[in-house]
Design an enzyme around this catalytic site. Sequence first.
Site, PDB file in Angstrom:
ATOM      1  N   CYS A  83       0.808  -1.223   0.000  1.00  0.00           N
ATOM      2  CA  CYS A  83       0.000   0.000   0.000  1.00  0.00           C
ATOM      3  C   CYS A  83       0.842   1.275   0.000  1.00  0.00           C
ATOM      4  O   CYS A  83       0.338   2.353  -0.318  1.00  0.00           O
ATOM      5  CB  CYS A  83      -0.953   0.013   1.191  1.00  0.00           C
ATOM      6  SG  CYS A  83      -2.138  -1.341   1.183  1.00  0.00           S
ATOM      7  N   HIS A 318      -9.602   2.996  -1.612  1.00  0.00           N
ATOM      8  CA  HIS A 318      -8.173   2.735  -1.429  1.00  0.00           C
ATOM      9  C   HIS A 318      -7.658   1.861  -2.577  1.00  0.00           C
ATOM     10  O   HIS A 318      -7.573   0.648  -2.445  1.00  0.00           O
ATOM     11  CB  HIS A 318      -7.986   2.046  -0.070  1.00  0.00           C
ATOM     12  CG  HIS A 318      -6.592   1.600   0.240  1.00  0.00           C
ATOM     13  ND1 HIS A 318      -5.467   2.156  -0.328  1.00  0.00           N
ATOM     14  CD2 HIS A 318      -6.147   0.621   1.085  1.00  0.00           C
ATOM     15  CE1 HIS A 318      -4.394   1.540   0.162  1.00  0.00           C
ATOM     16  NE2 HIS A 318      -4.787   0.606   1.001  1.00  0.00           N
TER      17      HIS A 318
END
Length: 363
Positions: A83, A318
Amino acid sequence: MKRAVIVKAKRTPIGKVNGMLKDFEPFKLAAPLLNYLAEGLEEKIDDVILGNVVGPGGNVARLSALEAGLPLSVPGLTLDRQCSAGLEAIRLACYLIQGGAGICYIAGGTESASTSPFSKRARFSPDKIGDPDMGAGAENVAQKYSISRESQDAYAQLSYERSWKAFENGILADELIPFGNHSHDEEFFKKRKMDTLLKRAKPIFKKDGTVTAANSCGIHDGASAVLVMEEETAINYGYRPILRFADSEVSGVHPNYPGIAPVPAIQAILERNYLTIDDIDLFEINEAFASKITACTNELSIPYEKLNVNGGALTIGHPYGASGAVMATKLFYEVQRRRSCKYVLAAIGSGGGVGAAIMFEAF
């Protein structure tokens, strides 16, 4: 030492997995951004650096550059720090400029969970250490740092309200480059009764847990990137620097608690620069889970007034490898609206227990 500055930044609208962007592979999502950022500088681009996490593999950055019609001389580099990948791409571009390796980079990330060929996530950590899914890791953080369901839900509600306010006031439009017929994030197609959803949501990772679908982000598609240039060169070419790279840090924590990983990274930057939380005007910390945000803010004593002021991933989504660049893009536009910021900071935690943070100086 040369200084790296961000002079342009954009993102695509963000779509839900198998939603409005489901038919577009990562390189298709990134190409319009590269076109926008490179306009007038096509022959000056030293490299395109993009984060990508869930595939399809190969050199997505090179493929994106070719799709965008950039000169064949632009090589392309794809990286994966989970991420943190989009933020790491920007970090790397800044250090390359500081080291004299080039004067002009496009950096960010692109992700299409919808077209990913992988049915399972990659391994984050060996079993002997612990390899929890991110949701289970969010529960671990909540338990270890005594983060209640109530505090998570309260933050999720705050984030939702901020995101919708920013959307309705046209603030998010500054960040966006239209993609096909899409001009805003899929989440804003319909408003939800978030307070009701938060109350009704059940724990999804642990029977007696506190992490729910309502106080966690979803799975999404999207891309974001910035144009990073050597400062004097940017000014000579007529660009206005907005953010100057000041410092960065990458940290590692136990893989069972990935959500807390931004904390040591932020602490290291502050200590090295003789700064405190009070000296940072704006923070962007990725909202993968409300438990993570609450734990990080508690540990660092960050007031919510400075944090994710226009909402974040809990609402808009996200898209893994792109999220770090989305945060940098948000800071790029918010400092221009405020005109009183000196230091701003973006940070994100990743699977495997890795945290990345960048501090910028605002012009």
